[in-house]
Each structure stands twice: as structure tokens, then as C-alpha cells.
Design an enzyme around this catalytic site. Structure first.
Site, short mmCIF file in Angstrom:
data_model
loop_
_atom_site.label_atom_id
_atom_site.label_comp_id
_atom_site.label_asym_id
_atom_site.label_seq_id
_atom_site.Cartn_x
_atom_site.Cartn_y
_atom_site.Cartn_z
N LYS A 116 57.77 -38.77 -47.60
CA LYS A 116 57.77 -37.63 -46.69
C LYS A 116 57.18 -36.37 -47.32
O LYS A 116 56.64 -35.51 -46.61
CB LYS A 116 59.19 -37.36 -46.18
CG LYS A 116 59.87 -38.57 -45.56
CD LYS A 116 59.10 -39.15 -44.40
CE LYS A 116 59.58 -40.55 -44.05
NZ LYS A 116 58.73 -41.23 -43.04
N GLU A 200 63.93 -28.41 -46.51
CA GLU A 200 63.20 -27.65 -45.50
C GLU A 200 64.13 -26.62 -44.89
O GLU A 200 65.35 -26.82 -44.85
CB GLU A 200 62.77 -28.58 -44.34
CG GLU A 200 61.69 -29.57 -44.68
CD GLU A 200 61.40 -30.52 -43.52
OE1 GLU A 200 62.09 -30.43 -42.48
OE2 GLU A 200 60.49 -31.34 -43.66
N ARG A 292 53.51 -47.27 -36.49
CA ARG A 292 53.76 -48.53 -35.77
C ARG A 292 53.72 -48.27 -34.27
O ARG A 292 53.67 -47.12 -33.82
CB ARG A 292 55.16 -49.02 -36.12
CG ARG A 292 56.22 -48.00 -35.71
CD ARG A 292 57.63 -48.52 -35.75
NE ARG A 292 58.55 -47.59 -35.12
CZ ARG A 292 59.10 -46.52 -35.70
NH1 ARG A 292 58.82 -46.25 -36.96
NH2 ARG A 292 59.92 -45.74 -35.03
C1 MV4 Z 1 65.23 -31.52 -39.06
C2 MV4 Z 1 66.06 -30.84 -38.14
C3 MV4 Z 1 66.12 -29.47 -38.26
N1 MV4 Z 1 65.40 -28.84 -39.19
N2 MV4 Z 1 64.54 -30.84 -39.97
C4 MV4 Z 1 66.43 -35.95 -37.68
C5 MV4 Z 1 65.62 -37.19 -37.76
C6 MV4 Z 1 64.60 -36.95 -38.81
N3 MV4 Z 1 63.36 -37.55 -38.43
C7 MV4 Z 1 64.51 -35.46 -38.91
N4 MV4 Z 1 65.60 -34.91 -38.18
C8 MV4 Z 1 65.80 -33.57 -38.12
N5 MV4 Z 1 65.11 -32.84 -39.03
C9 MV4 Z 1 64.64 -29.53 -40.04
N6 MV4 Z 1 63.96 -28.86 -40.97
C10 MV4 Z 1 66.77 -31.56 -37.20
C11 MV4 Z 1 66.65 -32.94 -37.20
C12 MV4 Z 1 67.46 -33.62 -36.22
C13 MV4 Z 1 66.89 -34.34 -35.18
C14 MV4 Z 1 65.52 -34.46 -35.03
C15 MV4 Z 1 64.98 -35.19 -34.01
C16 MV4 Z 1 65.82 -35.79 -33.08
C17 MV4 Z 1 67.17 -35.69 -33.20
C18 MV4 Z 1 67.73 -34.97 -34.23
C19 MV4 Z 1 69.11 -34.87 -34.34
C20 MV4 Z 1 69.65 -34.17 -35.37
C21 MV4 Z 1 68.83 -33.56 -36.32
#
Ligand code: MV4
Length: 504
Positions: A116, A200, A292
Site C-alpha cells: 500500500k 494517514e 481483479r
Molecule cells: C480510511 C478511512 C479514513 N481515513 N483511511 C477501510 C477499508 C480500507 N480499504 C480503508 N478503510 C478506511 N480507510 C483514512 N485515512 C476509513 C476507512 C473505512 C472505510 C473505508 C471504506 C469503506 C468502509 C469503511 C469503513 C470504515 C473505515
């Protein structure tokens, strides 16, 4: 075109890929574990190869067994579906080495997006917006403090090899930092075999919007609009739709062009998805790229008219894309409900078992992607998703009405499913208004709490028996009266459900 393709997967996605193959005149080859001897994907293939015992680690995840099956069958290519080996660079490389075409990107692209922090560096270099943070593995706690000093709390600690939400930690203040860093490192080591972490700035109440891209082997890349995926539970998507209710023409072009830039920066080929977080001011940030075909690909198919599996096969065989960006039109609205073998009344607890009754919906613009059949089993060994119900409508409102109709037709007996959750959702005020974010389910879904301690269950059981007895007597006295049925309280219902479940 290929003559024979092996599908290294099971369930609904194996079947979906087989359908794409058949329409292009390709003979599909299945692989299966001992738990899947009678599975639908095995019945539907031209040939099928047993690859091992039920646990995926001994079957669907064993690269050598799958390559052996491909060689034995004479397949020219392997489609990995999603999950299992779909984003495994070693698998793509093993295919490359055996002269088998991996239907997906190069192992190098998979590897880049798997790290990542490397992905963040590549995106930054390509001018794709990323969340403020650091782009290398954190060396020590002091480095974390320095980075946070430049951007402030809250921050999100993430595993370098993570993704999909595993191993993430939200930190609100300096007091929590040291412990969070320690826990995140140990979780990352346990889950991914590598303790590397990065951090982040935390984006509050974000929405998850992703862009589908297609890239051919000749340098052409197009984007196929977006999918709104904010309705999730424990990082598991539950409902997806296209277009996103928050999207504007302008934002779509900006995000689409950013996604194309991302694909180009990764030297990407085949179908891919660029995930973005969108904040409350509609600023968007690159999150990760999924290398994918995704579970929710049908909503894009329904609004673009493009068959993504066939596009993958054509790209893999070397055909150039048949359309330019200007030729891609988005029409109407599509929604997907993922139906899981889980009980939404009991905090979505698993409900594997035999499906005794199956009456799927059909009719205009209704598509049900299933991997199960009546008399078949939902195995506790694999993902509990049993079907994806996908509908199209001229407008979002029409699509929702159609989904309501289709959910009402769906009958699945023998196991619990998440259909009642979806029925609740299709009437929820915020959902109807398009007010969605990643905290939606937790904030809004609180089904009538069912009794769960032994004593309460017994009391409910007695109440249910008495109620049933009384209702039967009333019914005998006045056979046409509907009142006993209509006045059932959730409390009594819970008792009856338990009566049936526990006492046969
Ligand atoms: C985040 C975020 C807030 N800020 N990054 C969750 C899955 C992963 N792919 C990254 N995720 C998140 N990253 C920062 N800097 C909040 C989430 C997140 C989230 C993102 C997409 C869909 C659902 C989520 C549920 C909780 C947190």
C-alpha cells in the site's frame, strides 16, 4: 479467442465467468474441493478437477494443484475470479512461467498495488490525490510523532500489506499512540506475515466510491463510471449501486481521469478498480487499487451495457478495446444486494446448512447471480454469500422499487438470510435520500433485539407456546379471523423462531 479456460474459483463467480466463456465459444473447466463435489459450478462446467480437501488452504489456494489441473485439461488460460488467488502475484507469475495466460494484470502490477505504501508513492508521482500521510514504512514511534505533528489527529494506522480494512487502527490523541502502534505492528505480523505499518490522516465520515477501469495490452485505458459502496458492515460490502447518489458530471470526470492515471502509473492491463474515499466536501483520495474483477461488477455492466468478463477475456487474448472513452454512456441506475447466509436479527451470525426451498425472483431487469440450488448446502468452509440480487431501473427510484419487488419474491428456506435487512434498507429514509456513508449500518440498523440469554429464551418459548395454543383455539372458534396472525409481536416471534430452531 481461447478454446478452453480454467476457472480457479467456486460459487457464483465461477458460474458468472463460465457464462462469459460460453458466450464466446470457450469451453469452461472447473476445479473443486471435496466439499464441492455436488456444487453448481462443477455441474455447469465441461470438465472438473478435484484439487483437495474442503479447507481453501488445502484446495482453492494451492497454486500447484490448480496449475496441474490447467495443464492436464489443456486450458490456455486461467480466470481467478475474486478472492482466493485473484490478487496473488506468485500465482500470476506461476501462470506466466507455465505459458498459461493469467486473465488479469501482470504479476508486477499486482505486487505494486499489494504494497500500500508503494501504491501511494506511485499514485503521488502520477498526480492522483492521496490522503495526507507517509509513503514509507514507519521506522519507529518517533517518526510517527513527527509526521502527526505536521497534520494533526485523528490518524489511521494501516498495515503496509493490508487492505480491505484488516489491521487498521484509528488513533484520536497522543496518549493512544504508542499502544496503537504496538498493537498495529503485532496485528500486521499475525495477519500478513509482515509488521510493516504506515499512517494517514483520518478522513471522517467518508464515502467509498470506486471507479471501474479497463486497460488493454495496447495502451488504451477507459473508465466505466463509479460504484457507490459506502454501505458496509465490518469492511464487508453489503449493497452497491451505480451511479453514486453524490456524483456530479464534473466529479465523475475528475475521478475517472484520476483512475485512468492510476492504471497507467501501474502499467495496468485488464479489468481493475480504483477505490477512493470521498470526504464531506467531496474531495476524493486514492485508497487502493483492486487488481481483479470485483463482486459488485454487475452494477457497472447494467449501466454501461459492457460485459466485463467478456472484456477480460478479450483483453487477455490481446484484442484492443472496442470503444473509446467518449463512446461509453451510463444509462439509468443499478443496485446490488448481497444476500448472505447470515441472520440479521442476531447480529448477522452465520447460518450455514441445507437450502430446502429456493424460489428466486425474475422478471424485467432483475438479475440474480447465484451459486446455490435447492437441496444444496451452504458450506461453513467458504464465504457465506449465496446470491447477488442485481436490478436495473431508468432512475434510482425505479431501481429501488424494483429491488423491493424482487426481494419480496425471493424465497429461501432452510437457512437464515440477509433478505430482511435489505427489505428494511429499501424503505430507509436516509438510504432513499442517498444520505450514505461508511457508518450507515451501525448508525441506523438496530433490529428488534432478540432474547439471547437462556432464561429469557425459555420465558419467550413458554409465551410462544401459550400464544400459539390460544391462537389455535381462537382460530377454531372463528376460522376467518386474521387477528391472531396480524398481532404477533416481535417478542413472541423471537420465541417462536427459537422454538422451531431448538426443539425441532
Ligand atoms: C480510511 C478511512 C479514513 N481515513 N483511511 C477501510 C477499508 C480500507 N480499504 C480503508 N478503510 C478506511 N480507510 C483514512 N485515512 C476509513 C476507512 C473505512 C472505510 C473505508 C471504506 C469503506 C468502509 C469503511 C469503513 C470504515 C473505515
Amino acid at each position: 479467442m481461447f478454446r478452453k479456460v480454467l476457472i480457479a474459483n467456486r460459487g457464483e463467480i465461477a458460474i458468472r465467468v463460465m457464462r462469459g466463456c460460453r458466450e464466446l465459444g470457450i469451453s469452461p473447466v472447473a476445479v473443486y474441493s471435496e466439499a464441492d463435489r455436488n456444487a453448481l459450478h462443477v455441474q455447469m462446467a465441461d470438465e472438473a478437477y478435484l484439487i483437495g480437501p474442503p479447507p481453501a488452504t488445502d484446495s482453492y489456494l494451492v497454486i500447484d494443484r490448480i496449475i496441474e489441473a490447467a495443464m492436464a485439461s489443456g486450458a490456455e488460460a486461467i480466470h481467478p475470479g475474486y478472492g482466493f488467488l485473484a490478487e496473488n502475484a506468485k500465482f500470476a507469475q506461476a501462470c506466466e512461467q507455465q505459458g498459461l495466460v493469467f486473465i488479469g494484470p501482470s504479476s508486477a502490477s499486482i505486487e505494486l498495488m499489494g504494497d500500500k505504501t508503494a501504491a501511494r508513492r506511485a499514485m503521488q508521482a502520477a498526480g492522483v490525490p492521496i490522503v495526507p500521510g507517509i509513503d514509507r514504512f514507519l521506522q519507529d514511534d518517533e517518526e510517527a510523532r513527527q509526521v502527526i505533528a505536521t497534520m494533526g489527529y485523528p490518524v489511521m494506522i494501516k498495515a503496509a500489506l493490508g487492505g480491505g480494512g484488516r489491521g487498521m487502527r484509528l488513533v484520536h490523541d497522543a496518549q493512544q499512540l504508542a499502544e496503537a502502534l504496538r498493537a498495529a505492528r503485532s496485528e500486521a505480523r499475525a495477519a500478513f506475515g509482515d509488521p510493516a505499518i504506515y499512517l494517514e490522516k483520518y478522513v471522517t465520515n467518508p464515502r467509498h466510491v470506486e471507479i471501474q477501469v479497463l486497460a488493454d495490452a495496447h495502451g488504451h485505458v477507459v473508465y466505466l463510471g463509479e460504484r457507490e459502496c459506502s454501505i458496509q458492515r465490518r469492511h464487508q460490502k453489503v449493497v452497491e449501486e451505480s451511479p453514486s447518489p453524490l456524483m456530479t458530471e464534473d466529479l465523475r470526470v475528475q475521478m475517472g481521469e484520476a483512475a485512468v492515471q492510476a492504471a497507467r502509473a501501474a502499467n495496468y492491463r485488464n479489468a481493475g478498480t480504483v477505490e477512493f474515499l470521498v470526504d464531506e466536501q467531496r474531495r476524493f483520495y486514492f485508497l487502493e487499487m483492486n487488481t481483479r474483477l470485483q463482486v459488485e461488477h454487475p452494477v457497472t455492466e447494467l449501466v454501461t451495457g459492457i460485459d466485463l468478463v467478456q472484456a477480460q477475456l478479450r483483453i487477455a487474448v490481446g484484442e484492443p478495446l472496442a470503444y473509446r472513452q467518449e463512446e461509453i454512456r451510463l444509462r439509468g441506475a443499478a443496485i446490488e444486494c448481497r444476500i448472505y447466509a447470515e441472520d440479521p436479527a442476531y447480529n448477522f451470525r452465520p447460518s450455514p446448512g441445507r437450502i430446502t426451498v429456493l424460489q428466486p425472483p425474475a422478471g424485467p431487469w432483475v438479475r440474480d447471480e447465484r451459486g446455490v440450488f435447492a437441496g444444496g448446502d451452504v458450506s461453513p468452509f467458504y464465504d457465506p454469500m449465496i446470491s447477488k440480487l442485481v436490478v436495473w431501473g431508468g432512475t434510482r427510484q425505479e431501481a429501488i422499487a424494483r429491488m423491493r419487488r424482487a426481494l419480496g419474491e425471493y424465497v429461501i428456506g432452510g437457512i437464515k438470510t440477509t433478505i430482511p435487512f435489505h427489505q428494511w434498507l429499501m424503505d430507509d429514509e436516509d438510504f432513499l435520500a442517498g444520505r450514505l456513508d461508511t457508518g450507515f449500518i451501525e448508525r441506523r440498523y438496530h433490529p428488534q433485539a432478540a432474547p439471547h440469554d437462556e432464561l429469557t429464551e425459555d420465558v419467550a418459548l413458554v409465551a410462544a407456546v401459550l400464544d400459539h395454543w390460544q391462537a389455535t383455539r381462537q382460530a377454531a372458534a372463528a376460522p376467518i379471523s386474521p387477528s391472531a396472525h396480524e398481532s404477533v409481536s416481535p417478542w413472541k416471534l423471537a420465541g417462536r423462531v427459537d422454538l422451531m430452531r431448538r426443539r425441532g
